[in-house]
Write an enzyme that holds these catalytic residues in place. Structure first.
Site, PDB file in Angstrom:
ATOM      1  N   GLU A 301       0.816  -1.228   0.000  1.00  0.00           N
ATOM      2  CA  GLU A 301       0.000   0.000   0.000  1.00  0.00           C
ATOM      3  C   GLU A 301       0.845   1.272   0.000  1.00  0.00           C
ATOM      4  OE1 GLU A 301      -2.813  -0.263   3.221  1.00  0.00           O
ATOM      5  OE2 GLU A 301      -3.523  -2.245   2.621  1.00  0.00           O
ATOM      6  N   GLU A 393      -5.671  -8.123   0.482  1.00  0.00           N
ATOM      7  CA  GLU A 393      -6.390  -7.756   1.700  1.00  0.00           C
ATOM      8  C   GLU A 393      -7.819  -7.416   1.317  1.00  0.00           C
ATOM      9  OE1 GLU A 393      -4.937  -4.727   4.355  1.00  0.00           O
ATOM     10  OE2 GLU A 393      -2.853  -5.385   4.124  1.00  0.00           O
TER      11      GLU A 393
END
Length: 452
Positions: A301, A393
């Site tokens: 991320e 995720e």
């Protein structure tokens, strides 16, 4: 085939505008439903196929707006509108497979102020799908890594691997899933969160202490997961700042660590950075010596910039990623790693010879089991259809039947730990049972590649 609906036309066909626009500065705010933007378009699809969706809009405040998109009540992803203020723009918001018949496309939630003028659906002339490459970036990869990637190539677009992240070494989520469904996931997620030097920080909350202390022993549990149960192992790394800071220092806001300074030789920051890299290398070597293949997802991320490894932009992130790849592949000779690139943005793209799987992290609204197909297609194009794509995720697990119907070929899903799996609010217990008993889903009992 091209279908266009303006707001006026959409209203005549039963569209609903709950509120014309919503303003708010904090993307993380819990906002009352009455303050949310919502508009719904009703469109008839004459022939099943892949469609590109476009939006005509104008930003009125903040120069950025983020909204969710549902099709027939199922989340397909989010849209991130960027433009100059007061400029009308047209933007592709996604590509997905739609079955023939009426479709209700809803745009809602989010933050920023935008006016939505029209939505357009255009049939994609390229109706085909290209299978990605499963060749490993490390030509000296272990036999088990090669076997695992070969297995992935065989099931890709035919099945999805069930995964579950476990923040703690004990991983109660696994036992709870077995209690609710009678099955375990084939893939278990671990974290190197507690494995570097500076994990005891200033002003540490109970939550941070809980995560660090109970994360210890994860490597040993990962080895057991693979050696005793024949399961697949993946590791991410919430990297506590090499110089310390407040509470959870992997967050940019909690540390003064400067990645650009850290990448400069002969600085104290570089010394501490390299100490952390070598420390994790030692633990990865322990798993290599135990012949455990590890799907490794470092620097995740980064494009969001909320973690310090993304705070100084894509150039610094790429330099750090390539440094990790070089140290672990060429110095430590870690041939047990399958590398995941998890910063899906064109500016943050890693060269294809340095990763094996592309990862997307996305959290749909609670109990919305949509396919998240816009994100899948976005990364499919970003990787030029050359890499498999995993949902690395997520919150709600996409419905397996919807994944098949929309031809959204995630390699695996991976709900986050704790309540994301166990509280029944994000994934209902009925949904968990449906997913884990579905023939499209590969659970541990179906995965026998490494079982003796």
């Amino acid at each position: 085939m091209k279908i266009s609906k303006s707001i006026k036309e959409a209203i005549l066909n039963g569209a609903k505008i709950v509120k014309e626009h919503f303003s708010g500065e904090d993307v993380y705010s819990a906002l009352p439903e009455s303050d949310r933007f919502e508009i719904e378009f009703c469109i008839e699809i004459e022939k099943s196929g892949y469609f590109n969706l476009y939006l005509n809009y104008k930003i009125e405040k903040y120069t950025k707006a983020v909204y969710l998109v549902d099709i027939d009540g199922l989340c397909h992803g989010d849209i991130r509108l960027h433009t100059e203020l007061d400029e009308v723009s047209k933007m592709k918001i996604g590509r997905t497979f739609l079955e023939k018949g009426p479709k209700r496309i809803k745009i809602y939630g989010g933050w920023g102020v935008a006016r939505i003028y029209a939505i357009e659906l255009e049939e994609d002339k390229l109706q085909n799908y290209s299978a990605p490459s499963f060749d490993l970036s490390n030509k000296n990869a272990s036999d088990k890594c090669k076997k695992l990637m070969e297995y992935f190539s065989k099931i890709y677009d035919k099945a999805i691997v069930a995964g579950q992240h476990t923040n703690t070494a004990a991983g109660p989520e696994i036992a709870y899933l077995e209690y609710q469904t009678g099955k375990k996931p084939a893939l278990r997620g671990f974290d190197f969160l507690s494995y570097t030097r500076h994990t005891i920080t200033n002003n540490m909350t109970y939550d941070a202490m809980f995560e660090v202390i109970l994360n210890k022993g994860s490597v040993e549990e990962a080895i057991k997961w693979h050696k005793e149960l024949g399961g697949i192992v993946t590791f991410c790394w919430h990297w506590f700042s090499p110089i310390g800071g407040n509470d959870k220092t992997f967050y940019t806001k909690n540390t003064d660590f400067d990645i650009e300074v850290g990448l400069c030789p002969n600085t104290e920051e570089n010394k501490l950075l390299m100490e952390d890299i070598y420390e994790i290398g030692k633990w990865l070597k322990i798993m290599a010596d135990a012949d455990v293949p590890v799907i490794f997802r470092p620097l995740h991320e980064a494009d969001g910039r909320w973690f310090w490894w993304g705070a100084k932009g894509f150039n610094a992130y790429k330099r750090l990623y390539y440094l990790l790849y070089d140290v672990y592949t060429n110095y430590f000779k870690l041939n047990n790693l399958i590398w995941v690139w998890n910063a899906p943005h064109p500016d943050w793209r890693i060269e294809k010879d340095y990763y094996d799987i592309a990862g997307v992290d996305f959290y749909a609204p609670p109990q919305n089991y949509g396919p998240i197909s816009f994100w899948y297609d976005y990364v499919y194009e970003l990787t030029e259809a050359k890499k498999p794509i995993a949902l690395t995720e997520n919150g709600p697990i996409p419905d397996p039947e919807v994944l098949q119907n929309t031809k959204t070929y995630w390699l695996w899903f991976m709900p986050w730990w704790g309540g994301f799996t166990a509280d029944g609010k994000i994934n209902s217990f009925e949904h968990l049972r449906k997913v884990y008993t579905h023939p499209y889903v590969i659970t541990l009992d179906k995965f026998d590649l490494f079982r003796r």
